[in-house]
Design a protein around this motif. Structure first.
Motif, PDB file in Angstrom:
ATOM      1  N   ALA A 154      15.770  26.011  -5.683  1.00  9.85           N
ATOM      2  CA  ALA A 154      14.598  25.956  -6.565  1.00  9.85           C
ATOM      3  C   ALA A 154      13.443  26.808  -6.042  1.00  9.85           C
ATOM      4  O   ALA A 154      12.698  27.393  -6.831  1.00  9.85           O
ATOM      5  N   ARG A 155      13.315  26.911  -4.709  1.00 17.44           N
ATOM      6  CA  ARG A 155      12.202  27.685  -4.147  1.00 17.44           C
ATOM      7  C   ARG A 155      12.282  29.154  -4.539  1.00 17.44           C
ATOM      8  O   ARG A 155      11.265  29.863  -4.544  1.00 17.44           O
TER       9      ARG A 155
ATOM     10  N   ALA B 255      11.620  28.813  -8.963  1.00 18.89           N
ATOM     11  CA  ALA B 255      10.627  27.942  -9.612  1.00 18.89           C
ATOM     12  C   ALA B 255       9.516  28.721 -10.310  1.00 18.89           C
ATOM     13  O   ALA B 255       9.182  28.445 -11.473  1.00 18.89           O
TER      14      ALA B 255
ATOM     15  N   GLU C 136       8.816  28.820 -14.403  1.00 19.06           N
ATOM     16  CA  GLU C 136       7.554  28.394 -15.014  1.00 19.06           C
ATOM     17  C   GLU C 136       7.001  29.479 -15.934  1.00 19.06           C
ATOM     18  O   GLU C 136       6.527  29.196 -17.038  1.00 19.06           O
TER      19      GLU C 136
END
Length: 269
Positions: free
Chosen positions: A165-166, A169, A173
């Motif tokens: 996810a890092r 992310a 978004e």
């Protein structure tokens, strides 16, 4: 000249690759240990290698001297040795995922008669680095260097589903905000459901979008650490591209991705 001394051995036929049988026989013991995934007692190891224990034992002694095999002094079980690990690490260090994947992508393209692309995670997101075109005309507006949309393309959703996810992310978004402004078509809940489907099916699917009239499947390719290394995408006109999860294109793409992952040292993805 004496005929006995002048007689020559038959020439080896072109393409006849003769090996040393004893090495191949002994190699079956190493293969059995790899398949088993842990130390084994002599009886079981010999059985899995297809030979009696008395035949297996001398091979194991020699392999032990080379560091290929180690025997636990307490349990007596045989396992792979330190030199085996060094060999494996050396082989993995030399592996280039794209070099491994490209010929497999070409074979898949010929087999399914669809274009096949390979993508990596680049500075701007999922980026096409190779395209294998099939023998028939398939018009898809894609070229090497194309950056695929993270959330609306099959290629992008594989990276969104399997990368940490890092890494994704911030881009997720941005894309969610853009999609909400443009169409309001994708909520966070809807995205999570789509990504869960990708993880479950080991495939992402696009049917007629983002490219109208073009269907696509994308499969993840993992390296020896279990991390996503590449994504491989099959794509073609909707009239000749079966988008069924259990259809022939999906099955062959999954098998191709699994084979490439295996070549990269991945055994559990």
């Amino acid at each position: 000249m004496n005929n006995e001394h002048s007689a020559e051995r038959p020439a080896e036929k072109s393409g006849d690759r003769r090996g040393i049988q004893s090495i191949e026989v002994g190699g079956a013991l190493l293969q059995a240990l790899v398949r088993h995934g842990g130390p084994m007692i002599l009886k079981d190891l010999a059985r899995d290698a297809g030979m009696p224990p008395a035949k297996a034992h001398p091979y194991l002694v020699s392999f032990g001297k080379l560091g290929l095999i180690e025997q636990d002094p307490v349990t007596g079980r045989y396992g792979l040795g330190a030199f085996t690990l060094q060999m494996g690490l050396s082989a993995l260090h030399e592996l280039n995922p794209l070099r491994v994947a490209t010929p497999e992508a070409a074979k898949l393209s010929d087999e399914i008669q669809q274009n096949v692309a390979i993508a990596v995670w680049g500075n701007q997101g999922p980026t096409i680095v190779s395209i294998e075109e099939c023998s028939r005309q398939v018009h898809v507006n894609m070229r090497v260097g194309t950056v695929m949309d993270l959330l609306t393309s099959a290629t992008g959703r594989v990276f969104a589903a399997f990368l940490p996810a890092r890494m994704t992310a911030a881009l997720i978004e941005e894309d969610l905000a853009r999609l909400k402004a443009d169409r309001g078509a994708l909520s966070r809940e809807g995205l999570e459901a789509e990504l869960e489907e990708v993880r479950r099916e080991r495939l992402a699917r696009a049917v007629g979008k983002p490219i109208p009239g073009i269907n696509a499947f994308t499969a993840p390719i993992f390296d020896h650490t279990g991390h996503l290394a590449l994504a491989i995408t099959a794509m073609g006109p909707s009239g000749s591209f079966d988008p069924d999860w259990k259809g022939p294109i999906a099955k062959k793409l999954r098998a191709c991705a699994a084979a490439i992952s295996g070549r990269l040292g991945n055994t559990g993805s």
